[in-house]
Design an enzyme around this catalytic site. Structure first.
Site, short mmCIF file in Angstrom:
data_model
loop_
_atom_site.label_atom_id
_atom_site.label_comp_id
_atom_site.label_asym_id
_atom_site.label_seq_id
_atom_site.Cartn_x
_atom_site.Cartn_y
_atom_site.Cartn_z
N HIS A 244 -63.97 -35.10 7.84
CA HIS A 244 -63.39 -35.96 8.99
C HIS A 244 -63.53 -37.66 8.39
CE1 HIS A 244 -63.04 -33.09 11.63
NE2 HIS A 244 -64.60 -33.05 11.67
O1 RIB Z 1 -64.54 -34.82 15.35
C1 RIB Z 1 -65.17 -35.69 13.94
C2 RIB Z 1 -65.64 -36.89 14.10
O2 RIB Z 1 -67.01 -36.85 15.67
C3 RIB Z 1 -66.39 -37.48 13.13
O3 RIB Z 1 -66.64 -38.62 13.06
C4 RIB Z 1 -68.02 -36.38 13.31
O4 RIB Z 1 -68.69 -37.77 12.46
C5 RIB Z 1 -68.02 -36.63 15.28
O5 RIB Z 1 -68.54 -37.72 14.72
#
Ligand code: RIB
Ligand code: CA
Length: 314
Positions: A244
């Site tokens: 992500h």
């Molecule tokens: O949903 C993914 C996000 O939530 C990313 O930023 C992960 O690190 C968590 O913070």
């Protein structure tokens, strides 16, 4: 870093994917990391601020300014994600305790002071966790809103749905009220939702290429990813899990890796059923003004090539 490096502040809740995003930023001379502000999210604040410093030292950058910020969301109780990130929030490699100090002063004050000091529009905020710190900074000093050059955030989901509830992605779900404040602030915003990040999978071949860098950073990053991906591999039945947060930094380095549409994004803060849902008016069926560039496509081959090449520099 290059003379004309782009000034950024990274707001983060490390988190293995946050960690890789921080490494990518510190490896890239096009970016000048003015500071890192830790927020409670994946794990409590005491761990996210510690993990941020561990990663800066792994990158060979103990000079990086790291501030601790909000230890809970604006309104709701903190929800954490040890089930994904492990108890430490950085499970996988065994990283040493940092010797670099935590910077004095609250992260919100650092955000406000930096944005009021630096030339208007010259600082980009990179939000990798719940938006609590950024919302608090906007509430504490509304004059920073027009001074923020751009906000690039990982959060939300629309066609892809949620990853924490059927409707909500974790960062927005943890602090939907903060997300609402931020998305209403008129800041030029780029949103990296699950619709994009779920296309960026840490396949076995990609993790092997990172491990094959043969460096301590390569080995640690491969260990971070192999721990982090196991939950999503199980859940989605994929080879690798979505990476992500590095999408935010990659966008700064090469925006052509991404495509999307300028739309209105609103956040659910009332219904428990859809709390934290990002309602994206992709088809412009309302008169709500566009407030974010919502990304929907990524060149994932190009993304991992960029990431691997930059990690090799550390
Ligand atoms: O949903 C993914 C996000 O939530 C990313 O930023 C992960 O690190 C968590 O913070
Ligand atoms: Ca994160």
């Amino acid at each position: 870093m290059a003379e004309t490096a782009r000034k950024i502040i990274i707001d983060t809740d490390p988190g293995q994917d946050d960690a890789v995003a921080i490494l990518l930023a510190l490896a890239s001379p096009e970016l000048a990391v003015l500071g890192i502000t830790a927020v409670a999210g994946n794990v409590p604040l005491a761990l996210t601020q510690l993990n941020a410093r561990k990663i800066c030292e792994l990158a060979g950058r103990p000079d990086t300014i790291v501030h601790a910020g909000a230890e809970r969301p604006l309104v709701r109780d903190l929800v954490t994600a040890e089930y994904v990130h492990g108890k430490s929030g950085l499970d996988g490699p065994d990283l040493p305790e940092p010797s670099m100090p935590l910077a004095e002063g609250h992260a919100v004050d650092f955000l406000v002071d930096t944005l009021m000091r630096e030339a208007p529009g010259s600082v980009t905020l990179c939000a990798l966790g719940p938006l609590t710190n950024i919302a608090l900074a906007l509430i504490r000093e509304p004059r920073i809103a027009p001074r923020i050059g751009e906000l690039v955030l990982m959060g939300g989901g629309f066609f892809e749905g949620g990853n924490t509830t059927p409707a909500a992605e974790f960062n927005i779900y943890v602090d939907p009220h903060a997300a609402d404040v931020v998305l209403r602030a008129g800041i030029p915003t780029v949103m990296m939702p699950l619709d994009v990040t779920h296309q960026a999978l840490t396949t076995a071949a990609r993790v092997a290429a990172i491990r094959d860098l043969g460096t301590p950073v390569g080995a640690a990053t491969a260990a971070l990813l192999e721990f982090f991906e196991r939950f999503d591999e199980e859940k989605y039945g994929t080879d690798g899990g979505p990476l992500h947060d590095p999408c935010v930094i990659a966008y700064l380095l090469n925006p052509r890796l991404f495509s999307g549409r300028h739309c209105n994004v609103a956040v659910e803060t009332g219904s428990e059923l859809t709390m934290g849902m990002t309602v994206v008016d992709w088809w412009r069926v309302t008169d709500r003004p566009p407030n974010a560039m919502v990304m929907r496509r990524i060149d994932h081959e190009g993304f991992f090539a960029l990431l691997t090449e930059r990690l090799a520099r550390l």
